[in-house]
Design a protein around this motif. Structure first.
Motif, PDB file in Angstrom:
ATOM      1  N   GLY A  77       0.844  -1.185   0.000  1.00  0.00           N
ATOM      2  CA  GLY A  77       0.000   0.000   0.000  1.00  0.00           C
ATOM      3  C   GLY A  77       0.877   1.232   0.000  1.00  0.00           C
ATOM      4  O   GLY A  77       2.109   1.124  -0.026  1.00  0.00           O
ATOM      5  N   ALA A  78       0.242   2.406   0.000  1.00  0.00           N
ATOM      6  CA  ALA A  78       0.985   3.660   0.083  1.00  0.00           C
ATOM      7  C   ALA A  78       0.329   4.551   1.117  1.00  0.00           C
ATOM      8  O   ALA A  78      -0.892   4.621   1.221  1.00  0.00           O
ATOM      9  N   SER A  79       1.183   5.203   1.901  1.00  0.00           N
ATOM     10  CA  SER A  79       0.718   6.085   2.954  1.00  0.00           C
ATOM     11  C   SER A  79       1.156   7.506   2.619  1.00  0.00           C
ATOM     12  O   SER A  79       2.233   7.704   2.061  1.00  0.00           O
ATOM     13  N   THR A  80       0.337   8.498   2.948  1.00  0.00           N
ATOM     14  CA  THR A  80       0.732   9.893   2.749  1.00  0.00           C
ATOM     15  C   THR A  80       0.611  10.645   4.062  1.00  0.00           C
ATOM     16  O   THR A  80      -0.457  10.656   4.684  1.00  0.00           O
ATOM     17  N   ALA A  81       1.733  11.250   4.489  1.00  0.00           N
ATOM     18  CA  ALA A  81       1.761  12.066   5.703  1.00  0.00           C
ATOM     19  C   ALA A  81       1.584  13.523   5.307  1.00  0.00           C
ATOM     20  O   ALA A  81       2.201  13.988   4.350  1.00  0.00           O
ATOM     21  N   SER A  85      -4.123   3.228 -13.863  1.00  0.00           N
ATOM     22  CA  SER A  85      -2.662   3.085 -13.795  1.00  0.00           C
ATOM     23  C   SER A  85      -2.327   1.697 -13.232  1.00  0.00           C
ATOM     24  O   SER A  85      -3.215   0.986 -12.746  1.00  0.00           O
ATOM     25  N   PRO A  86      -1.044   1.313 -13.274  1.00  0.00           N
ATOM     26  CA  PRO A  86      -0.679   0.011 -12.686  1.00  0.00           C
ATOM     27  C   PRO A  86      -0.950  -0.046 -11.177  1.00  0.00           C
ATOM     28  O   PRO A  86      -0.962  -1.123 -10.603  1.00  0.00           O
ATOM     29  N   LEU A  87      -1.172   1.091 -10.531  1.00  0.00           N
ATOM     30  CA  LEU A  87      -1.396   1.099  -9.082  1.00  0.00           C
ATOM     31  C   LEU A  87      -2.881   1.221  -8.719  1.00  0.00           C
ATOM     32  O   LEU A  87      -3.223   1.446  -7.563  1.00  0.00           O
ATOM     33  N   GLU A  88      -3.745   1.058  -9.692  1.00  0.00           N
ATOM     34  CA  GLU A  88      -5.177   1.118  -9.407  1.00  0.00           C
ATOM     35  C   GLU A  88      -5.531   0.132  -8.292  1.00  0.00           C
ATOM     36  O   GLU A  88      -5.086  -1.015  -8.290  1.00  0.00           O
ATOM     37  N   GLY A  89      -6.329   0.611  -7.331  1.00  0.00           N
ATOM     38  CA  GLY A  89      -6.792  -0.268  -6.249  1.00  0.00           C
ATOM     39  C   GLY A  89      -5.803  -0.436  -5.108  1.00  0.00           C
ATOM     40  O   GLY A  89      -6.097  -1.159  -4.138  1.00  0.00           O
ATOM     41  N   LEU A  90      -4.651   0.225  -5.169  1.00  0.00           N
ATOM     42  CA  LEU A  90      -3.670   0.097  -4.090  1.00  0.00           C
ATOM     43  C   LEU A  90      -4.252   0.673  -2.796  1.00  0.00           C
ATOM     44  O   LEU A  90      -4.796   1.774  -2.805  1.00  0.00           O
ATOM     45  N   PRO A  91      -4.136  -0.053  -1.656  1.00  0.00           N
ATOM     46  CA  PRO A  91      -4.617   0.525  -0.394  1.00  0.00           C
ATOM     47  C   PRO A  91      -3.852   1.812  -0.071  1.00  0.00           C
ATOM     48  O   PRO A  91      -2.626   1.851  -0.134  1.00  0.00           O
ATOM     49  N   LEU A  92      -4.589   2.880   0.282  1.00  0.00           N
ATOM     50  CA  LEU A  92      -3.975   4.185   0.552  1.00  0.00           C
ATOM     51  C   LEU A  92      -4.352   4.636   1.959  1.00  0.00           C
ATOM     52  O   LEU A  92      -5.510   4.560   2.350  1.00  0.00           O
ATOM     53  N   LEU A  93      -3.363   5.083   2.713  1.00  0.00           N
ATOM     54  CA  LEU A  93      -3.609   5.678   4.030  1.00  0.00           C
ATOM     55  C   LEU A  93      -3.207   7.144   3.996  1.00  0.00           C
ATOM     56  O   LEU A  93      -2.276   7.527   3.290  1.00  0.00           O
ATOM     57  N   VAL A  94      -3.888   7.963   4.787  1.00  0.00           N
ATOM     58  CA  VAL A  94      -3.506   9.367   4.971  1.00  0.00           C
ATOM     59  C   VAL A  94      -3.455   9.608   6.474  1.00  0.00           C
ATOM     60  O   VAL A  94      -4.371   9.190   7.191  1.00  0.00           O
ATOM     61  N   ASP A  95      -2.390  10.209   6.971  1.00  0.00           N
ATOM     62  CA  ASP A  95      -2.306  10.480   8.415  1.00  0.00           C
ATOM     63  C   ASP A  95      -1.462  11.723   8.654  1.00  0.00           C
ATOM     64  O   ASP A  95      -0.797  12.241   7.749  1.00  0.00           O
ATOM     65  N   ASN A  96      -1.484  12.171   9.879  1.00  0.00           N
ATOM     66  CA  ASN A  96      -0.730  13.343  10.316  1.00  0.00           C
ATOM     67  C   ASN A  96       0.774  13.047  10.311  1.00  0.00           C
ATOM     68  O   ASN A  96       1.201  11.970  10.728  1.00  0.00           O
ATOM     69  N   GLY A 100       7.707   6.269   8.627  1.00  0.00           N
ATOM     70  CA  GLY A 100       6.713   5.837   9.624  1.00  0.00           C
ATOM     71  C   GLY A 100       5.416   5.392   8.962  1.00  0.00           C
ATOM     72  O   GLY A 100       4.781   4.434   9.409  1.00  0.00           O
ATOM     73  N   GLY A 101       5.027   6.071   7.900  1.00  0.00           N
ATOM     74  CA  GLY A 101       3.812   5.678   7.182  1.00  0.00           C
ATOM     75  C   GLY A 101       3.948   4.308   6.543  1.00  0.00           C
ATOM     76  O   GLY A 101       3.032   3.477   6.597  1.00  0.00           O
ATOM     77  N   ALA A 102       5.132   4.051   5.954  1.00  0.00           N
ATOM     78  CA  ALA A 102       5.376   2.728   5.359  1.00  0.00           C
ATOM     79  C   ALA A 102       5.371   1.657   6.454  1.00  0.00           C
ATOM     80  O   ALA A 102       4.797   0.578   6.288  1.00  0.00           O
ATOM     81  N   MET A 103       5.987   1.984   7.603  1.00  0.00           N
ATOM     82  CA  MET A 103       5.998   1.024   8.713  1.00  0.00           C
ATOM     83  C   MET A 103       4.591   0.763   9.240  1.00  0.00           C
ATOM     84  O   MET A 103       4.267  -0.357   9.633  1.00  0.00           O
ATOM     85  N   ALA A 104       3.756   1.797   9.264  1.00  0.00           N
ATOM     86  CA  ALA A 104       2.375   1.612   9.727  1.00  0.00           C
ATOM     87  C   ALA A 104       1.626   0.655   8.796  1.00  0.00           C
ATOM     88  O   ALA A 104       0.787  -0.122   9.247  1.00  0.00           O
ATOM     89  N   LEU A 105       1.932   0.700   7.499  1.00  0.00           N
ATOM     90  CA  LEU A 105       1.299  -0.237   6.564  1.00  0.00           C
ATOM     91  C   LEU A 105       1.746  -1.669   6.831  1.00  0.00           C
ATOM     92  O   LEU A 105       0.941  -2.603   6.770  1.00  0.00           O
TER      93      LEU A 105
END
Lengths: 416, 416
Positions: A151-155, A191-202, A394-399
């Motif tokens: 997945g991908a996380s965005t801080a 795109s090739p990443l369609e459907g990838l789980p995405l997180l957003v956090d502080n 940290g976002g990658a680790m949370a995933l």
């Protein structure tokens, strides 16, 4: 572990949850045998064997050698986490950059990028488009190309509604109520990443996760991570758990009121910590002739910070005074954290790190002077060793952690 | 539930833990049948029957009637908590009083006392002696005389080393490093209360427990209770758990630095919240001619607070200005709590309650003005309904709770 429900959906949910449990057990005890996993989880050996086969198929677990202890029956193979396949990607948007970190299942960083980007001028839509580009580029990088993504996380330096993936208020970016996850999901369609789980956090929350899992104060149960950007946020871990508060808005240390009728803050109030010790304020005082009118923004921030450090090193009075003043305000804020939360450590992150030699002495002195508990309740104040990619990592680790708890869809078994 | 260990000691420990589990289950689901307890706990019906018989013998549980649902076999009796036997006693020492509250197993208050006592002039040894007297008097009261005691808790406005039962620093009492539990234990030797389990904890923490378990905001998971005495402390519940910090010193809101070069605080620093909004400061400004030189102490505090309220009611300018100023500082402190912790509610306790009509409007305005999250993150600011006995009652409730978790020795079965 999971309530039994009838029908195939219930069965599948239990199996996914048990896959997570077995994965976590192997992470904690590897290298270990299937028998040890069975004993630790209470699952039958047959169930464990089936789950482990599935985890091996999915590239999460691998066999690493024979059990060496003498025992009855044929020797079993030892299991360990397979660090060579899956990766999680963490992104961080800040005022002047996008940071990227990719982490494998063993939480080793396998890729790190720093992309200069003027996020506050770009606005949220253009920034989401740039995040999409960065994500696709990174996923296609030779280091990651053949590895399945968790997945991908965005801080984001903002109040975040994490369950909805919405940025509620990011004063230093000028965003309000922007549905970042929804927009990114739409932009990745086709795109090739369609459907990838995405997180957003502080960003501060995810920085705290990175410190707790991999910083030099790792496994410090009561820890506060302070972001040092134009804004200042706090990620608070108490007893190893993120303190989020009733609506997920805890940790806004940048806006605690420290000085009545103090300088104007980006949030519109006066005398907030951020207006006294944020990068904008430090740079305006330390390198005044290099800072344009209006708020400090854009991609030159890192260079201005480096110039401030050079001048402080050379004994420049303005730079030293700016850092001393900011360090003292930071120390009063740390004393507030110590008095309210009694953490074992406060970690200064981001641009505070290169400026730490000058910020830390007045910060520690003010924190000690205003802490009620003897010896500041034992609180250490230290610079982070994780640099500007802490929140991304940290976002990658949370995933990866979410994978262990079964909270994300596990990647399907590959057709080997 | 509990790891199996061999030998009779292990068996006894498991049985005690299971007694606590069954007690808690009955508390949560009463009235309920033994079958429901077995289903909820995973214990066998035979084990549950044996444990319930033990709890009935000990006066913790009683039968209340027949199960009414139609079912196969003979009808079972419904079980409920027996509120008629055991009680726990909570004491609170403050600058000008000792409060007492006794609570039964249903957490109903069965006795409440307010004893005027000048604890700061008396010093810790004389105060411990007075606590012993009060405890023996209360235990001999007709309301409690024939009821077995679970234990006694003492709340103190101080940094407390709760595991050791030591008062580390109580600036408004003038105590430092006083081993209160040890002294009380020694003083009770030879009395009818010899060997009674004794707890010592911070007054704000126990006030928060009382609010959470029995106040008008009961079961608010993220709640801060502020004591309103000469000192101001915060009891912080996050997700229903007391936030204690790394060394148990969290919640010292009274000493967060709010004003550089502000008034001198009892802790020796300047500009702490307590020096701006504590009772000493409010009374000195509101009823100046009634307040002697030096710190406000002794047993006249309640009367001075009542006089302040009377004058405010009558429109006296000095009283109104004192309350407006204190309320505004209190609001800045609440904004700090909101920004850092994002609670659902902040409850003003102690002497803040009679002054709430004048403190709350400026407090709410300042809190809203300095909170970063929209609408203060949804935080309500309300006066407590529990009065000056909140911490005493919370201590008694904490003892009842400890009984449920098997943390205290359960009272032995009485020879019926």
């Amino acid at each position: 572990m999971v309530g039994v429900s009838d029908g195939p959906a219930g069965f599948q949910a239990i199996r996914e949850a048990n896959l997570g449990i077995v994965l976590r057990t192997i992470r904690q005890t590897a290298p270990c045998s299937r028998a040890v996993v069975a004993a630790s989880t209470g699952l039958t050996k047959a169930t464990v064997s089936s789950l482990v086969a599935d985890l091996i198929d999915r590239g999460l677990v691998c066999e690493t050698g024979l059990v060496t202890e003498r025992r009855v029956g044929r020797p079993g193979m030892l299991l360990t986490i397979d660090g060579s396949t899956l990766v999680a990607i963490g992104l961080e948007v800040n005022v002047d950059y996008i940071a990227v970190s990719a982490v494998d299942l063993l939480e080793r960083e396998v890729l790190s990028r720093h992309v200069e980007f003027d996020a506050s001028s770009a606005g949220p839509e253009a920034c989401a488009a740039r995040l999409r580009e960065v994500l696709l580029e990174v996923a296609a990088d030779p280091l990651l190309r053949d590895r399945p993504l968790v997945g991908a996380s965005t801080a984001v330096p903002a109040l975040i509604d994490a369950p909805a993936g919405t940025v509620t208020n990011a004063p230093n970016l000028g965003w309000r109520d922007f549905p970042l996850r929804e927009r990114l999901t739409a932009l990745l369609a086709g795109s090739p990443l369609e459907g990838l789980p995405l997180l957003v956090d502080n960003d501060a929350n995810l920085g705290a996760v990175a410190e707790y899992r991999g910083g030099h104060l790792a496994r410090t149960l009561d820890l506060v991570y302070l972001t040092g950007e134009v804004g200042i946020g706090a990620g608070v871990l108490m007893n190893g758990e993120l303190l989020r508060g009733a609506s997920g808005f805890a940790g806004e240390v940048g806006h605690i009121p420290l000085l009545g009728n103090g300088p104007l803050c980006a949030c519109g109030r006066r005398g907030c910590l951020e207006s006294l010790a944020g990068m904008d304020t430090i740079l305006r005082r330390a390198v005044p002739e290099l800072v344009p009118e209006g708020p400090v923004r854009g991609s030159g921030l890192g260079e201005l910070v480096a110039e401030t450090a050079r001048r402080a090193e050379a004994g420049d009075a303005a730079a030293l005074a700016a850092l001393r003043t900011a360090g003292t305000w930071l120390g009063r804020a740390v004393a507030t954290l110590v008095n309210l939360l009694n953490p074992s450590a406060v970690v200064l992150g981001g641009y505070f790190v290169p400026l730490a030699p000058w910020l830390l002495p007045p910060c520690r002195a003010a924190a000690a002077a205003h802490s009620f508990a003897p010896d500041g309740g034992g609180c250490r104040i230290e610079p982070s060793a994780l640099g500007l990619s802490a929140a991304a990592r940290g976002g990658a680790m949370a995933l990866i952690d979410a994978l262990d708890t079964g909270a994300l869809p596990l990647p399907p078994a590959t057709a080997a």
